[in-house]
Design a protein around this motif. Structure first.
Motif, short mmCIF file in Angstrom:
data_model
loop_
_atom_site.label_atom_id
_atom_site.label_comp_id
_atom_site.label_asym_id
_atom_site.label_seq_id
_atom_site.Cartn_x
_atom_site.Cartn_y
_atom_site.Cartn_z
N LYS A 175 -56.87 -16.63 -49.24
CA LYS A 175 -56.54 -16.78 -50.66
C LYS A 175 -56.90 -18.17 -51.20
N TYR A 176 -56.91 -19.17 -50.32
CA TYR A 176 -57.20 -20.52 -50.80
C TYR A 176 -58.34 -21.20 -50.03
N GLN A 177 -58.81 -20.55 -48.97
CA GLN A 177 -59.96 -21.03 -48.19
C GLN A 177 -59.77 -22.48 -47.72
N PRO A 178 -59.03 -22.67 -46.62
CA PRO A 178 -58.78 -24.02 -46.12
C PRO A 178 -60.06 -24.81 -45.92
N LEU A 179 -60.00 -26.08 -46.27
CA LEU A 179 -61.13 -26.97 -46.04
C LEU A 179 -60.97 -27.60 -44.66
N ALA A 180 -62.05 -27.63 -43.90
CA ALA A 180 -62.02 -28.19 -42.55
C ALA A 180 -63.08 -29.28 -42.44
N ARG A 181 -62.77 -30.29 -41.65
CA ARG A 181 -63.71 -31.39 -41.43
C ARG A 181 -64.56 -31.08 -40.21
N MET A 182 -65.85 -31.23 -40.38
CA MET A 182 -66.78 -31.11 -39.27
C MET A 182 -67.15 -32.54 -38.84
N GLY A 183 -68.35 -32.74 -38.34
CA GLY A 183 -68.76 -34.09 -37.97
C GLY A 183 -69.47 -34.77 -39.11
N TYR A 184 -69.68 -36.07 -38.97
CA TYR A 184 -70.46 -36.84 -39.93
C TYR A 184 -69.85 -36.70 -41.32
N ARG A 185 -70.61 -36.24 -42.31
CA ARG A 185 -70.08 -36.01 -43.67
C ARG A 185 -69.99 -34.52 -43.98
N ASP A 186 -69.94 -33.70 -42.95
CA ASP A 186 -69.97 -32.25 -43.14
C ASP A 186 -68.57 -31.64 -43.16
N TYR A 187 -68.43 -30.58 -43.95
CA TYR A 187 -67.18 -29.84 -44.07
C TYR A 187 -67.48 -28.34 -43.95
N ALA A 188 -66.44 -27.56 -43.77
CA ALA A 188 -66.56 -26.10 -43.74
C ALA A 188 -65.35 -25.52 -44.45
N LYS A 189 -65.47 -24.27 -44.87
CA LYS A 189 -64.32 -23.59 -45.45
C LYS A 189 -64.07 -22.30 -44.68
N VAL A 190 -62.81 -21.91 -44.61
CA VAL A 190 -62.43 -20.67 -43.94
C VAL A 190 -62.32 -19.59 -45.00
N ASP A 191 -63.23 -18.63 -44.95
CA ASP A 191 -63.17 -17.54 -45.92
C ASP A 191 -63.16 -16.17 -45.25
N GLU A 192 -63.11 -16.17 -43.92
CA GLU A 192 -63.05 -14.91 -43.18
C GLU A 192 -62.24 -15.14 -41.91
N VAL A 193 -61.37 -14.22 -41.59
CA VAL A 193 -60.56 -14.34 -40.38
C VAL A 193 -60.63 -13.03 -39.59
N PHE A 194 -60.32 -13.11 -38.31
CA PHE A 194 -60.22 -11.90 -37.49
C PHE A 194 -59.04 -12.08 -36.55
N THR A 195 -58.58 -10.98 -35.99
CA THR A 195 -57.38 -10.99 -35.16
C THR A 195 -57.72 -10.64 -33.71
N LEU A 196 -57.12 -11.37 -32.77
CA LEU A 196 -57.22 -11.05 -31.35
C LEU A 196 -55.81 -10.86 -30.81
N ALA A 197 -55.56 -9.73 -30.20
CA ALA A 197 -54.26 -9.51 -29.57
C ALA A 197 -54.23 -10.23 -28.23
N ARG A 198 -53.12 -10.90 -27.92
CA ARG A 198 -52.98 -11.57 -26.64
C ARG A 198 -52.73 -10.52 -25.55
N PRO A 199 -53.12 -10.85 -24.31
CA PRO A 199 -52.92 -9.88 -23.22
C PRO A 199 -51.47 -9.44 -23.05
N ASP A 200 -50.51 -10.32 -23.42
CA ASP A 200 -49.10 -9.98 -23.23
C ASP A 200 -48.46 -9.36 -24.46
N ASP A 201 -49.23 -9.16 -25.52
CA ASP A 201 -48.67 -8.55 -26.74
C ASP A 201 -48.28 -7.09 -26.50
#
Length: 201
Positions: A175-201
């Motif tokens: 909904k808000y696309q978190p901003l993330a810092r990469m290296g140097y002067r680069d950034y990324a945004k999170v606009d897609e996610v996926f789910t992984l179930a843990r083995p013990d779930d």
């Protein structure tokens, strides 16, 4: 390639922060002992505990008008409180503007054109429109090897979440696309996610 940091890397730019990515950005707001507000982004930031909830950020340089540290850490040392504002993609330019090395006492909220709000549990400002904000009480500042390396730990005692960032009772990063810092002067945004179930779930 392999190198020992003490020997230098021989590259145009230090690769360390490009290897540790993506990093969340802690947009730290403070009010110093004289009542002056400050706002600055830190990409050495993360959560470190659930119960009680705790966070950390590291400051790795100093300002000439603050001695061996920067405005954020100096203000926190004086008051014992701070707020972590979460940065959404739409706030990227304001976040970047707030990183300017302004003289101590200058208000980065004003410099970046950001509306501020008061924290609920602390005498501290927060970014009014941030997707979320964590009101924190200082627990410890740890001096690390290196001239100006400090880690600030705080316990979260109040949490703000913007209503439009909620989906079915969960805080929704898309909904808000978190901003993330990469290296140097680069950034990324999170606009897609996926789910992984843990083995013990």
């Amino acid at each position: 390639m392999f190198y020992r940091p003490q020997d230098g890397h021989g590259l145009p730019h230090n690769p360390i922060n490009a290897l540790i990515t993506p990093r969340p950005i802690g947009w730290i707001s403070t009010r110093d002992g004289q009542g002056r507000d400050n706002l600055a982004p830190y990409s050495f930031f993360n959560g470190v505990a659930y119960e009680p909830p705790q966070v950390m950020f590291a400051t790795t340089s100093a300002k000439a008008d603050r001695g061996e540290t920067k405005d954020s850490a100096a203000g926190i040392e004086e008051t014992g409180v701070f707020c972590v504002n979460i940065v959404g993609f739409q706030m990227r330019d304001a976040m970047n503007a707030s990183s300017a090395a302004l003289p101590a006492g200058d208000d980065e909220f004003l410099h970046a054109g950001l509306p501020k709000a008061e924290c609920s549990e602390l005498n501290c400002p927060r970014v009014a429109d941030a997707p979320a904000a964590l009101e924190c009480k200082l627990t410890k500042i740890v001096q690390l090897p290196g001239e100006a390396n400090r880690v600030v730990f705080g316990e979260v005692i109040g949490v703000h979440m913007r209503d439009d960032c909620m989906t079915d009772g969960m805080f929704d990063a898309t909904k808000y696309q978190p901003l993330a810092r990469m290296g140097y002067r680069d950034y990324a945004k999170v606009d897609e996610v996926f789910t992984l179930a843990r083995p013990d779930d």
